[in-house]
Design a protein around this motif. Structure first.
Motif: not given
Ligand SMILES: Nc1ncnc2c1ncn2[C@@H]1O[C@H](COP(=O)(O)OP(=O)(O)O)[C@@H](O)[C@H]1O
Ligand SMILES: [Mg+2]
Lengths: 140, 127
Positions: B7-24, B121-126
């Motif tokens: 059900s995860i939607k891998h729509s792609g783009n995520m800001k680095l700001k959000d990456v940092a926030e999601m990971l504390n 949260n939608g970041l795609k695997p390589v």
């Protein structure tokens, strides 16, 4: 027109491994070479540079850039490679635990260097050293 | 309940700001590039493996906190490294980070948790 750069590599000096590859990347960027080509060049060169640091005593990198290609020659003084065919195999490695701690030593370097180059030559003499010639064409 | 991974939607783009926030996470270098968007993530402690990744817009998650992680990212055009499990960025690494403009994030999560959070949260695997 040909540009020529030369760098020294010190065996065992992991803090500086990648310095030459970084400088080459900078030069190629300034020359507006296609980023995809730059990546192939510096990935191959970096793995080759790490090999000299990891497996040899000292080495020299010569880089020649003209309008058609980037040619890199790495010549090292070191133990050499007794079985080149085996060394080229994915997964073959004689790397020390110290090299593995640096994130290398999985036997993936030489195969990846070959994959990223358009021309690849390796010669080695046991007890003397190893020479790599890597060519990447600028226009694909 | 819609909790399976399909059900995860891998729509792609995520800001680095959000990456940092999601990971504390704590951004220790490259804060000026924090609005950059990325699409893929790759988790590994093996730099030779990272150097085989062909995709663009990739971030690296690693437990390997040394200068080689930065050099590897530089050669691979990787714009951000997340150091998991509280691995600390050294002075030498910071210096290289400044030179290359790579965003460096320290985070407390394990590699597994950090990868899972970003994946879901939608970041795609390589691969
Ligand atoms: N410059 C070199 N001098 C001596 N031996 C080398 C050199 N480069 C590679 N080798 C040998 O070939 C093996 C495979 O190299 P590589 O594929 O880069 O894997 P790794 O460096 O991870 O071991 C090395 O483990 C080493 O035995
Ligand atoms: Mg190697």
């Amino acid at each position: 027109m040909t540009m020529h750069f030369e760098y020294k590599i010190e065996g065992g000096d992991f803090t500086r491994a990648g310095y030459a590859s970084s400088q080459v990347k900078r030069s190629l960027k300034q020359l507006n070479v296609d980023p995809k080509v730059i990546k192939r060049v510096v990935v191959a060169l970096y793995e080759a540079e790490v090999n000299v640091v990891a497996h040899a005593y000292s080495g020299i990198i010569e880089v020649y850039i003209d309008t058609e290609k980037i040619k890199m020659i790495l010549t090292d003084k070191g133990p050499g490679i007794s079985n080149i065919e085996l060394a080229m195999e994915m997964g073959f490695s004689t790397a020390t635990p110290e090299v593995r701690e640096m994130g290398f030593g999985a036997g993936m370097g030489l195969p990846n260097i070959k994959k990223n180059s358009d021309e690849f030559k390796i010669e080695s003499e046991v007890g003397i050293g190893t020479k790599l010639e890597i060519v990447v064409f600028i226009k694909q | 309940m819609d909790n399976n991974s399909t059900s995860i939607k891998h729509s792609g783009n995520m800001k680095l700001k959000d990456v940092a926030e999601m990971l504390n996470g704590r951004v220790v270098s490259g804060i000026e590039h924090i609005d950059k968007e990325v699409e893929f993530a790759f988790s590994s402690d093996l730099m030779s493996d990272v150097l085989t990744v062909q995709k663009d817009n990739v971030i690296l998650l690693t437990g390997l906190a040394n200068v080689q992680a930065l050099r590897t990212a530089e050669m691979s055009d990787i714009s951000c490294i997340v150091f998991v499990r509280n691995k600390k960025v050294s002075v030498d690494m910071l210096k290289l980070g400044k030179e290359s403009g790579i965003v460096l994030i320290e985070c407390p999560s394990s590699m597994f948790r950090a990868s899972g959070v970003l994946f879901s949260n939608g970041l795609k695997p390589v691969y």
